[in-house]
Design a protein around this motif. Structure first.
Motif, PDB file in Angstrom:
ATOM      1  N   LEU A  45       0.706  -1.110  -0.037  1.00 14.48           N
ATOM      2  CA  LEU A  45      -0.038   0.072   0.246  1.00 14.48           C
ATOM      3  C   LEU A  45       0.917   1.151   0.070  1.00 14.48           C
ATOM      4  O   LEU A  45       1.873   1.309   0.715  1.00 14.48           O
ATOM      5  N   SER A  46       0.500   2.149  -0.877  1.00 12.78           N
ATOM      6  CA  SER A  46       1.529   3.374  -1.014  1.00 12.78           C
ATOM      7  C   SER A  46       0.487   4.698  -0.724  1.00 12.78           C
ATOM      8  O   SER A  46      -0.542   4.859  -1.036  1.00 12.78           O
ATOM      9  N   GLU A  47       1.152   5.649  -0.259  1.00 12.27           N
ATOM     10  CA  GLU A  47       0.774   7.054   0.054  1.00 12.27           C
ATOM     11  C   GLU A  47       0.955   7.830  -1.302  1.00 12.27           C
ATOM     12  O   GLU A  47       0.183   8.817  -1.488  1.00 12.27           O
ATOM     13  N   PHE A  73      -4.098  -8.293   0.409  1.00 19.22           N
ATOM     14  CA  PHE A  73      -4.009  -8.250  -1.087  1.00 19.22           C
ATOM     15  C   PHE A  73      -5.150  -7.600  -1.571  1.00 19.22           C
ATOM     16  O   PHE A  73      -5.140  -6.677  -2.688  1.00 19.22           O
ATOM     17  N   VAL A  74      -6.414  -7.812  -1.193  1.00 16.73           N
ATOM     18  CA  VAL A  74      -7.526  -7.160  -1.594  1.00 16.73           C
ATOM     19  C   VAL A  74      -7.460  -5.448  -1.336  1.00 16.73           C
ATOM     20  O   VAL A  74      -7.862  -4.727  -2.313  1.00 16.73           O
ATOM     21  N   ALA A  75      -7.115  -4.943  -0.269  1.00 14.36           N
ATOM     22  CA  ALA A  75      -6.979  -3.579   0.122  1.00 14.36           C
ATOM     23  C   ALA A  75      -6.138  -3.086  -1.060  1.00 14.36           C
ATOM     24  O   ALA A  75      -6.194  -1.975  -1.572  1.00 14.36           O
ATOM     25  N   ALA A  76      -4.802  -3.867  -1.135  1.00 21.50           N
ATOM     26  CA  ALA A  76      -3.914  -3.106  -2.359  1.00 21.50           C
ATOM     27  C   ALA A  76      -4.400  -3.436  -3.769  1.00 21.50           C
ATOM     28  O   ALA A  76      -4.309  -2.142  -4.310  1.00 21.50           O
ATOM     29  N   TYR A  77      -5.341  -4.247  -4.145  1.00 21.16           N
ATOM     30  CA  TYR A  77      -5.704  -4.239  -5.333  1.00 21.16           C
ATOM     31  C   TYR A  77      -6.595  -3.160  -5.477  1.00 21.16           C
ATOM     32  O   TYR A  77      -6.923  -2.613  -6.637  1.00 21.16           O
ATOM     33  N   GLN A  78      -7.409  -2.981  -4.339  1.00 20.70           N
ATOM     34  CA  GLN A  78      -8.534  -1.800  -4.778  1.00 20.70           C
ATOM     35  C   GLN A  78      -7.795  -0.460  -4.835  1.00 20.70           C
ATOM     36  O   GLN A  78      -8.233   0.351  -5.580  1.00 20.70           O
ATOM     37  N   GLN A  79      -6.661  -0.318  -3.924  1.00 16.26           N
ATOM     38  CA  GLN A  79      -6.092   0.925  -4.099  1.00 16.26           C
ATOM     39  C   GLN A  79      -5.287   1.300  -5.632  1.00 16.26           C
ATOM     40  O   GLN A  79      -5.547   2.234  -6.077  1.00 16.26           O
ATOM     41  N   VAL A  80      -4.750   0.109  -6.024  1.00 16.75           N
ATOM     42  CA  VAL A  80      -4.120   0.116  -7.189  1.00 16.75           C
ATOM     43  C   VAL A  80      -5.220   0.438  -8.550  1.00 16.75           C
ATOM     44  O   VAL A  80      -4.875   1.061  -9.449  1.00 16.75           O
ATOM     45  N   SER A  81      -6.118  -0.309  -8.184  1.00 21.36           N
ATOM     46  CA  SER A  81      -7.217  -0.166  -9.435  1.00 21.36           C
ATOM     47  C   SER A  81      -8.029   1.323  -9.681  1.00 21.36           C
ATOM     48  O   SER A  81      -7.962   1.729 -10.383  1.00 21.36           O
ATOM     49  N   GLU A  82      -7.960   1.919  -8.222  1.00 20.08           N
ATOM     50  CA  GLU A  82      -8.680   3.253  -8.042  1.00 20.08           C
ATOM     51  C   GLU A  82      -7.617   4.248  -8.827  1.00 20.08           C
ATOM     52  O   GLU A  82      -7.975   5.271  -9.237  1.00 20.08           O
TER      53      GLU A  82
END
Length: 121
Positions: A45-47, A73-82
């Motif tokens: 996860l990245s700022e 992994f789900v949270a990271a996927y959501q972040q990168v998709s957005e």
């Protein structure tokens, strides 16, 4: 188990990030469980949202993963998709891949046998 005992365990998670052709490749070794979810989150996860994140997670050295890993992994996927980026998993061992398949993560986050295949997909 005390915090000192956890720190001495040889199977705790190690994370090695590198950039390959503009893609962040995060190589992990050990076990992904509740005790290391913060390490996993920090690696994925990245700022920084200025660049569309493209991430390949190499799980070939991960021998165990529980729901803590799935959640990250789900949270990271959501972040990168957005952010118009993508997340791919590479090299998951059978036991880890089975966990991903049981909860359906492999239908959302592409899983590839090798890093090369994940980078070129």
């Amino acid at each position: 188990m005390t915090d000192n005992q956890k720190a001495d365990r040889p199977d705790r998670l190690s994370v090695e990030p590198e950039v390959v052709d503009g893609v962040r490749v995060v190589t992990m070794q050990g076990e992904i469980d509740h005790d290391v979810k913060d390490v996993l989150s920090a690696a994925l996860l990245s700022e920084d949202s200025t660049v569309a994140p493209r991430i390949v997670v190499d799980l070939s050295g991960v021998t165990f993963m529980d729901s803590s890993g799935i959640n990250v992994f789900v949270a990271a996927y959501q972040q990168v998709s957005e952010a118009q980026g993508w997340l791919r998993i590479a090299g998951a061992q059978d036991s880890v891949l089975r966990v991903l398949q049981l909860v359906g993560v492999d239908t959302v986050i592409p899983c590839h046998p090798t890093i090369e295949q994940a980078l070129n997909a």
